[in-house]
Design a protein around this motif. Structure first.
Motif, PDB file in Angstrom:
ATOM      1  N   ASN A  40       0.639  -1.221   0.061  1.00  0.00           N
ATOM      2  CA  ASN A  40      -0.028  -0.049  -0.047  1.00  0.00           C
ATOM      3  C   ASN A  40       0.752   1.144  -0.027  1.00  0.00           C
ATOM      4  O   ASN A  40       1.998   1.320   0.473  1.00  0.00           O
ATOM      5  CB  ASN A  40      -0.870   0.079   1.320  1.00  0.00           C
ATOM      6  CG  ASN A  40      -1.763  -1.136   1.350  1.00  0.00           C
ATOM      7  OD1 ASN A  40      -2.581  -1.522   0.468  1.00  0.00           O
ATOM      8  ND2 ASN A  40      -1.783  -2.008   2.525  1.00  0.00           N
ATOM      9  N   TYR A  41       0.324   2.376  -0.538  1.00  0.00           N
ATOM     10  CA  TYR A  41       0.861   3.747  -0.664  1.00  0.00           C
ATOM     11  C   TYR A  41       0.802   4.055   0.849  1.00  0.00           C
ATOM     12  O   TYR A  41      -0.081   3.797   1.834  1.00  0.00           O
ATOM     13  CB  TYR A  41       0.432   4.624  -1.479  1.00  0.00           C
ATOM     14  CG  TYR A  41       0.656   3.995  -2.885  1.00  0.00           C
ATOM     15  CD1 TYR A  41       1.531   3.759  -3.389  1.00  0.00           C
ATOM     16  CD2 TYR A  41      -0.865   4.121  -3.675  1.00  0.00           C
ATOM     17  CE1 TYR A  41       1.523   3.429  -4.765  1.00  0.00           C
ATOM     18  CE2 TYR A  41      -0.638   3.543  -4.986  1.00  0.00           C
ATOM     19  CZ  TYR A  41       0.540   3.339  -5.355  1.00  0.00           C
ATOM     20  OH  TYR A  41       0.526   2.962  -6.627  1.00  0.00           O
ATOM     21  N   MET A  42       1.683   4.881   1.278  1.00  0.00           N
ATOM     22  CA  MET A  42       1.967   5.438   2.570  1.00  0.00           C
ATOM     23  C   MET A  42       0.580   6.372   2.977  1.00  0.00           C
ATOM     24  O   MET A  42       0.429   7.318   1.996  1.00  0.00           O
ATOM     25  CB  MET A  42       3.159   6.186   3.178  1.00  0.00           C
ATOM     26  CG  MET A  42       4.353   5.387   2.817  1.00  0.00           C
ATOM     27  SD  MET A  42       4.343   3.801   3.912  1.00  0.00           S
ATOM     28  CE  MET A  42       4.294   2.723   2.869  1.00  0.00           C
ATOM     29  N   PRO A  43       0.003   6.301   4.002  1.00  0.00           N
ATOM     30  CA  PRO A  43      -1.266   7.309   4.093  1.00  0.00           C
ATOM     31  C   PRO A  43      -0.874   8.406   4.601  1.00  0.00           C
ATOM     32  O   PRO A  43      -0.046   8.642   5.290  1.00  0.00           O
ATOM     33  CB  PRO A  43      -2.190   6.476   5.290  1.00  0.00           C
ATOM     34  CG  PRO A  43      -0.898   5.698   5.967  1.00  0.00           C
ATOM     35  CD  PRO A  43       0.088   5.324   4.888  1.00  0.00           C
ATOM     36  N   PRO A  44      -1.810   9.359   4.113  1.00  0.00           N
ATOM     37  CA  PRO A  44      -1.391  10.848   4.625  1.00  0.00           C
ATOM     38  C   PRO A  44      -1.569  11.002   6.254  1.00  0.00           C
ATOM     39  O   PRO A  44      -2.630  10.332   6.466  1.00  0.00           O
ATOM     40  CB  PRO A  44      -2.263  11.836   3.700  1.00  0.00           C
ATOM     41  CG  PRO A  44      -3.465  11.034   3.351  1.00  0.00           C
ATOM     42  CD  PRO A  44      -2.846   9.442   3.173  1.00  0.00           C
ATOM     43  N   PHE A  45      -1.027  12.000   6.882  1.00  0.00           N
ATOM     44  CA  PHE A  45      -1.239  12.013   8.427  1.00  0.00           C
ATOM     45  C   PHE A  45      -2.481  12.382   8.681  1.00  0.00           C
ATOM     46  O   PHE A  45      -3.196  12.138   9.674  1.00  0.00           O
ATOM     47  CB  PHE A  45      -0.178  12.985   8.894  1.00  0.00           C
ATOM     48  CG  PHE A  45      -0.029  13.163  10.296  1.00  0.00           C
ATOM     49  CD1 PHE A  45       0.377  12.167  11.230  1.00  0.00           C
ATOM     50  CD2 PHE A  45      -0.803  14.226  10.711  1.00  0.00           C
ATOM     51  CE1 PHE A  45       0.256  12.411  12.625  1.00  0.00           C
ATOM     52  CE2 PHE A  45      -0.974  14.521  12.051  1.00  0.00           C
ATOM     53  CZ  PHE A  45      -0.423  13.608  12.938  1.00  0.00           C
ATOM     54  N   ALA A  46      -2.768  13.399   7.808  1.00  0.00           N
ATOM     55  CA  ALA A  46      -4.221  14.087   7.908  1.00  0.00           C
ATOM     56  C   ALA A  46      -5.418  13.221   7.956  1.00  0.00           C
ATOM     57  O   ALA A  46      -6.585  13.400   8.333  1.00  0.00           O
ATOM     58  CB  ALA A  46      -4.385  15.187   7.138  1.00  0.00           C
ATOM     59  N   GLN A  47      -5.198  12.112   7.328  1.00  0.00           N
ATOM     60  CA  GLN A  47      -6.572  11.069   7.099  1.00  0.00           C
ATOM     61  C   GLN A  47      -6.063   9.669   7.800  1.00  0.00           C
ATOM     62  O   GLN A  47      -6.654   8.558   7.227  1.00  0.00           O
ATOM     63  CB  GLN A  47      -6.385  10.953   5.574  1.00  0.00           C
ATOM     64  CG  GLN A  47      -6.819  12.093   4.893  1.00  0.00           C
ATOM     65  CD  GLN A  47      -6.986  12.060   3.484  1.00  0.00           C
ATOM     66  OE1 GLN A  47      -7.296  10.944   2.813  1.00  0.00           O
ATOM     67  NE2 GLN A  47      -6.767  13.046   2.580  1.00  0.00           N
ATOM     68  N   LEU A  48      -5.251   9.550   8.751  1.00  0.00           N
ATOM     69  CA  LEU A  48      -4.835   8.302   9.495  1.00  0.00           C
ATOM     70  C   LEU A  48      -6.381   7.625   9.994  1.00  0.00           C
ATOM     71  O   LEU A  48      -6.394   6.439   9.604  1.00  0.00           O
ATOM     72  CB  LEU A  48      -4.037   8.599  10.458  1.00  0.00           C
ATOM     73  CG  LEU A  48      -2.462   8.767  10.163  1.00  0.00           C
ATOM     74  CD1 LEU A  48      -1.548   8.977  11.189  1.00  0.00           C
ATOM     75  CD2 LEU A  48      -1.890   7.829   9.179  1.00  0.00           C
ATOM     76  N   ARG A  49      -6.936   8.319  10.975  1.00  0.00           N
ATOM     77  CA  ARG A  49      -8.095   7.979  11.362  1.00  0.00           C
ATOM     78  C   ARG A  49      -7.965   6.605  11.890  1.00  0.00           C
ATOM     79  O   ARG A  49      -8.819   5.617  11.535  1.00  0.00           O
ATOM     80  CB  ARG A  49      -9.396   8.086  10.518  1.00  0.00           C
ATOM     81  CG  ARG A  49      -9.707   9.269  10.007  1.00  0.00           C
ATOM     82  CD  ARG A  49     -10.870   9.455   9.077  1.00  0.00           C
ATOM     83  NE  ARG A  49     -11.170  10.579   8.633  1.00  0.00           N
ATOM     84  CZ  ARG A  49     -10.789  11.414   7.365  1.00  0.00           C
ATOM     85  NH1 ARG A  49     -10.112  10.450   6.563  1.00  0.00           N
ATOM     86  NH2 ARG A  49     -10.887  12.709   7.198  1.00  0.00           N
ATOM     87  N   GLY A  50      -7.135   6.348  12.662  1.00  0.00           N
ATOM     88  CA  GLY A  50      -6.907   4.973  13.302  1.00  0.00           C
ATOM     89  C   GLY A  50      -6.015   3.893  12.469  1.00  0.00           C
ATOM     90  O   GLY A  50      -6.003   2.744  12.607  1.00  0.00           O
ATOM     91  N   LYS A  51      -5.880   4.342  11.331  1.00  0.00           N
ATOM     92  CA  LYS A  51      -4.746   3.495  10.445  1.00  0.00           C
ATOM     93  C   LYS A  51      -3.707   3.111  11.071  1.00  0.00           C
ATOM     94  O   LYS A  51      -3.121   3.656  11.744  1.00  0.00           O
ATOM     95  CB  LYS A  51      -4.772   4.248   8.975  1.00  0.00           C
ATOM     96  CG  LYS A  51      -5.941   4.239   8.174  1.00  0.00           C
ATOM     97  CD  LYS A  51      -5.585   4.723   6.765  1.00  0.00           C
ATOM     98  CE  LYS A  51      -6.716   4.865   5.647  1.00  0.00           C
ATOM     99  NZ  LYS A  51      -6.620   5.291   4.455  1.00  0.00           N
TER     100      LYS A  51
END
Length: 362
Positions: A92-103
Motif C-alpha cells: 500500500n502507499y503511505m497514508p497521509p497523516f491528516a487521514q490516518l483515522r486509526g490506520k
C-alpha cells in the motif's frame, strides 16, 4: 511446450501462473519495514485537503490517471514516492497523516504538505494554511512515534529498533524559493538577504530538522535535491526568461542549494553515529523537448494561486507526452523517471553515496 496441450489447458496454466505471481507479490516482504515522507506538493497525497489553503487539489482533473481519482496528489497519477514504495515492495502507499483515522502507522506515514517549506513562514502569506517542515516533524511525526511505541507494548527500545530500519524521505525546499525568496510582493526575504545567505539559512535549518529526526530514531535518510524549478511554466510566465528556455536566477538558486545540501549529507554522515544518509539529485528535464507534445502544462491552469489546474477542466488527452501536468508539477510519467533514478541509479551524479535500493539493505 507440449503440442498436445489443448487451448483450454493453456488458459488454465496461464491463469495458474498469474495467480502464482500474485500470491508471491502478496507474500513478498518489503525491503524496509516502513517509509516516512516529509516534504511539499511533490510528495503530498492528501494532507492539504482539509486546510484553508489555495494549495489543494482534491478535485478533477487531478488524479485523472490514478485509480482512486482525485486524492490530493498534485499530478495526474502517482507521485515520486508512490513509485518508490512500489519498488520497495510495499502493498500500500503511505497514508497521509491528516487521514490516518486509526490506520496502522507501523509501515510509514506521509507528512508532506503543498506549499510548505523548510522555513515556517514560506507559503503562508500567498497560499494560506500548510504544514511546514517543523510541524511535520515536531508535531506530526512525534505523535506517530508515540503511537508506534504504544503499539510495541510501550517499549521504547523496540520502537527505536524498528524506526532505525525505516527510510525517511525528505524532499523539500522548492517553496522556500518560489513561494518566498522570489516572491518580493509578499515576502521581504530577498530585500534582507542575498541569495547565497538565504540558502545558508535554509541549509542550517534543514540540518537541525534532520538532526531532530535522528534523535527520534531515524537512521536511514533519502534526501532529495531540488528539481529545475526555474523551468516550470509558472516560473517562465511570472518571471520571464530573456529569450532563454528557463528562469536562470531560480535554477541557479536551486543549484546552489543542491551543492550545499550534498555537503550537508556528507557532514551528517560523518558526525552522526549510525546515520546512513544519501543525497538524491533529480534528473534534469529531457534535452530533446521535441519528443513531447510541448513543454506547457497538460491541464488548463488558473486554479490555486494561478499555477494549478482549473477545477473540472479537461486535460490533454496524452499526459505521457507532456512534462508538466500543471504550472508547477510534473506528470506521473516524469515522476516515475525521478523515482527510478532515486531507487536504482549507480552514478554519484544522481545518488551519493548510494541509491535507495542500497540504502534499504544497509
Amino acid at each position: 511446450m507440449n503440442s498436445n496441450l489443448k487451448p483450454s489447458n493453456l488458459v488454465t496454466i496461464s491463469v495458474l501462473l498469474t495467480l502464482s505471481r500474485l500470491q508471491n507479490w502478496v507474500n513478498a516482504k518489503s525491503e524496509v519495514p516502513c517509509y516516512f515522507i516529509f516534504g511539499d506538493s511533490i510528495s503530498d497525497n492528501g494532507n492539504n485537503n482539509y486546510l484553508n489553503t489555495l494549495a489543494k487539489v482534491n478535485y478533477p482533473p487531478y488524479g485523472n490517471n490514478f485509480p482512486e481519482g482525485p486524492t490530493g496528489r498534485f499530478t495526474n497519477g502517482r507521485t515520486v514516492h508512490d513509485f518508490i514504495v512500489e519498488s520497495l515492495g510495499f502493498k500500500n502507499y503511505m497514508p497521509p497523516f491528516a487521514q490516518l483515522r486509526g490506520k496502522d502507522v507501523i509501515n510509514g506515514v506521509n507528512y508532506a504538505s503543498g506549499s510548505a517549506g523548510i522555513l515556517d513562514e514560506t507559503g503562508k502569506i500567498n497560499m494560506g494554511a500548510r504544514i511546514p517542515m517543523n510541524q511535520q516533524i515536531l508535531q506530526n511525526h512525534r505523535a506517530v512515534v508515540s503511537k508506534i511505541t504504544k503499539e510495541m507494548r510501550n517499549d521504547p527500545a523496540a520502537s527505536k529498533k524498528h524506526l532505525a530500519k525505516c527510510i525517511y524521505a525528505v524532499q523539500i525546499g522548492s517553496n522556500d524559493y518560489i513561494n518566498n525568496f522570489f516572491m518580493p510582493k509578499f515576502y521581504d526575504t530577498s530585500r534582507r538577504l542575498t541569495m547565497p545567505t538565504f540558502t545558508n539559512v535554509l541549509i542550517q535549518q534543514l540540518s537541525q530538522q534532520l538532526r531532530i529526526l535522528y534523535d527520534f530514531g531515524a537512521r536511514k535518510f533519502a534526501v532529495f535535491g531540488l528539481p529545475l524549478i526555474g523551468c516550470t511554466p509558472n516560473a517562465v510566465s511570472v518571471h520571464g526568461t530573456d529569450g532563454k528556455p528557463c528562469v536562470e536566477k531560480i535554477n541557479k538558486a536551486a543549484g546552489l542549494f543542491n551543492e550545499k545540501l550534498q555537503l550537508l549529507v556528507h557532514q551528517l554522515n560523518a558526525n552522526l553515529t549510525s546515520a546512513k544518509m544519501t543525497y538524491l539529485n533529480p534528473p534534469g528535464l529531457p534535452v530533446d523537448l521535441s519528443i513531447f507534445a510541448n513543454a506547457e502544462s497538460c491541464c488548463e491552469i488558473g486554479g490555486g494561486g494561478g499555477e494549478l489546474c482549473i477545477r473540472d477542466s479537461s486535460p490533454c488527452s496524452s499526459p505521457e507526452k507532456y512534462i508538466f501536468w500543471d504550472g508547477v508539477h510534473l506528470t506521473e510519467t516524469h515522476y516515475k523517471v525521478i523515482a527510478e533514478s532515486a531507487y536504482s541509479c549507480t552514478s554519484p551524479s544522481c545518488a551519493a553515496p548510494f541509491n535507495i535500493q542500497k540504502l534499504a539493505k544497509l
